[in-house]
Design a protein around this motif. Structure first.
Motif, mmCIF file in Angstrom:
data_model
loop_
_atom_site.group_PDB
_atom_site.id
_atom_site.type_symbol
_atom_site.label_atom_id
_atom_site.label_comp_id
_atom_site.label_asym_id
_atom_site.label_seq_id
_atom_site.Cartn_x
_atom_site.Cartn_y
_atom_site.Cartn_z
ATOM 1 N N LEU A 103 32.458 30.628 37.202
ATOM 2 C CA LEU A 103 32.352 31.342 37.938
ATOM 3 C C LEU A 103 33.803 32.076 37.712
ATOM 4 O O LEU A 103 34.129 33.233 37.123
ATOM 5 C CB LEU A 103 32.555 30.874 39.467
ATOM 6 N N LEU A 104 34.498 31.207 37.059
ATOM 7 C CA LEU A 104 36.332 31.935 36.621
ATOM 8 C C LEU A 104 36.130 32.709 35.990
ATOM 9 O O LEU A 104 36.473 34.041 35.864
ATOM 10 C CB LEU A 104 37.123 30.897 36.770
ATOM 11 N N GLU A 131 33.908 34.921 34.134
ATOM 12 C CA GLU A 131 32.596 35.594 34.810
ATOM 13 C C GLU A 131 34.185 36.806 35.466
ATOM 14 O O GLU A 131 33.347 37.873 34.919
ATOM 15 C CB GLU A 131 31.884 35.267 35.172
ATOM 16 N N SER A 132 34.817 36.689 35.684
ATOM 17 C CA SER A 132 35.780 37.531 36.046
ATOM 18 C C SER A 132 37.003 37.712 35.145
ATOM 19 O O SER A 132 38.242 38.412 35.742
ATOM 20 C CB SER A 132 36.575 37.363 37.406
ATOM 21 N N ILE A 133 36.855 37.129 34.404
ATOM 22 C CA ILE A 133 38.634 37.755 33.166
ATOM 23 C C ILE A 133 37.696 37.739 31.959
ATOM 24 O O ILE A 133 36.555 37.845 31.222
ATOM 25 C CB ILE A 133 39.272 36.548 33.630
ATOM 26 N N LEU A 145 33.467 41.015 41.857
ATOM 27 C CA LEU A 145 33.444 41.439 40.114
ATOM 28 C C LEU A 145 33.408 40.813 39.584
ATOM 29 O O LEU A 145 34.191 39.956 39.368
ATOM 30 C CB LEU A 145 34.439 43.154 40.966
ATOM 31 N N ASN A 146 32.893 41.962 38.131
ATOM 32 C CA ASN A 146 32.677 40.626 36.555
ATOM 33 C C ASN A 146 34.281 41.300 36.337
ATOM 34 O O ASN A 146 34.671 41.904 36.255
ATOM 35 C CB ASN A 146 32.139 40.124 36.788
ATOM 36 N N HIS A 147 34.457 40.324 34.907
ATOM 37 C CA HIS A 147 35.106 41.001 33.427
ATOM 38 C C HIS A 147 34.614 42.377 32.971
ATOM 39 O O HIS A 147 35.303 43.520 33.685
ATOM 40 C CB HIS A 147 34.907 40.288 32.976
#
Lengths: 242, 76
Positions: free
Chosen positions: A186-187, A189-191, B52-54
């Motif tokens: 999950l982490l 996916e956001s970067i 929100l994803n990258h």
């Protein structure tokens, strides 16, 4: 060996469950959703008793212990893997959010330990392992609640190790770095990829797998670690060496 | 939440010193950096239960484009 294990249905907790069973332990497994590991449970029914429970309800934790079937002997170990990880910048770290984080990552652990350490539930010489994190000794932007809660776990470990030593009960912490679990997925996916590469570069041995963490947990609950208490073991592929 | 309240919340949570509207380009703001991205992800998750994803962050240009990514149906 009879072991109470929390967070048993995923990540490091599930891998711990597998290795405990493979090592011939009987496990009282606590989790929120056992349907995720249904097949494994079917195959190992004689070695596991499951208790569906949400540890965020701290006031009810003592009830778990009264339900345990300990007719054939008391507990020898407790491994507390359940926890939550959240990225929440300071501006959004409201008391309500921090309360939730501390409830699961800290207060549930103290309450589990308070019950576990009663003479009616665990043997003298029992061992307890708390899952902290390398973030318990380091910092990271957006991780105020998480870092604070994992640092608090280390305080719990040191204090309780001293308090419980008279019954030879040992309490230690394991501090993993980034290992591949549903939580880290999950982490990531956001970067973006360059951010992931940057984090990877900071791990001299790369990202870990859950299998890299569990042997230390098993060592700590074994008799081989009988002279070790109140300690923190960092397992992070060299991340914290920088 | 309506669009107007969202823009106000955005301005407040991101601590923007200039006023923004639907056509403001978020990444051109002086305050835009990786921490701002983090705050934005948290805000959207909390208010709309949208993570929100990258790729979403990459696509954001104006405030309107952010609203589109969140989903028009999420607004009053």
């Amino acid at each position: 060996m009879k072991v109470l294990l929390t967070g048993a249905t995923s990540g490091i907790g599930f891998e711990t469950l597998k290795q405990l069973v493979n090592n011939g332990c009987f496990v009282y497994a606590i989790g929120r959703d056992f349907s995720k590991i249904e097949l494994f449970l079917k195959e190992n029914r004689s070695s596991i008793e499951t208790y569906e429970f949400d540890l965020a309800i701290v006031d009810n934790i003592e009830n778990i212990f009264s339900k345990l079937d300990l007719d054939n002997g008391k507990l020898d170990a407790m491994i507390h893997c359940a926890g939550i990880e959240e990225t929440t910048p300071l501006i959004q770290s409201t008391p309500e959010k921090l309360d939730h984080m501390f409830n699961i990552n800290v207060f549930s652990g103290i309450e589990l330990l308070r019950s576990f350490s009663k003479k009616k539930y665990c043997n003298d010489g029992a061992s307890v392992v708390f899952l902290s994190s390398v973030m318990g000794i380091l910092g990271q932007p957006g991780k105020i609640g998480y870092c604070a809660s994992k640092a608090a776990v280390l305080g719990v470990v040191k204090s309780s190790a001293l308090e419980l030593a008279r019954r030879k009960i040992r309490v230690n912490a394991v501090l993993p770095g980034i290992v591949n679990t549903p939580m880290t997925k999950l982490l990531f996916e956001s970067i973006n990829e360059s951010q992931i590469d940057k984090i990877k570069e900071m791990h001299p041995l790369g990202f870990g797998e859950v299998e890299d963490v569990v042997p230390t947990i098993l060592f700590l609950i074994s008799d081989k670690a009988r002279w070790i208490t109140g300690q923190s073991f960092v397992i992070d592929g060299g991340y914290s060496v920088h | 939440m309506d669009k107007k309240s969202f823009i106000l919340k955005l301005q407040n949570d991101l601590e923007l010193e200039t006023e923004i509207n639907e056509t403001s380009i978020l990444k051109d703001l002086d305050e835009w950096d990786s921490m701002t991205e983090m705050v934005l992800i948290g805000l959207v998750n909390e208010e709309f239960s949208v993570r929100l994803n990258h790729d979403d962050i990459e696509k954001i240009s104006t405030v309107d484009s952010l609203i589109e990514i969140i989903g028009f149906d999420k607004f009053d």
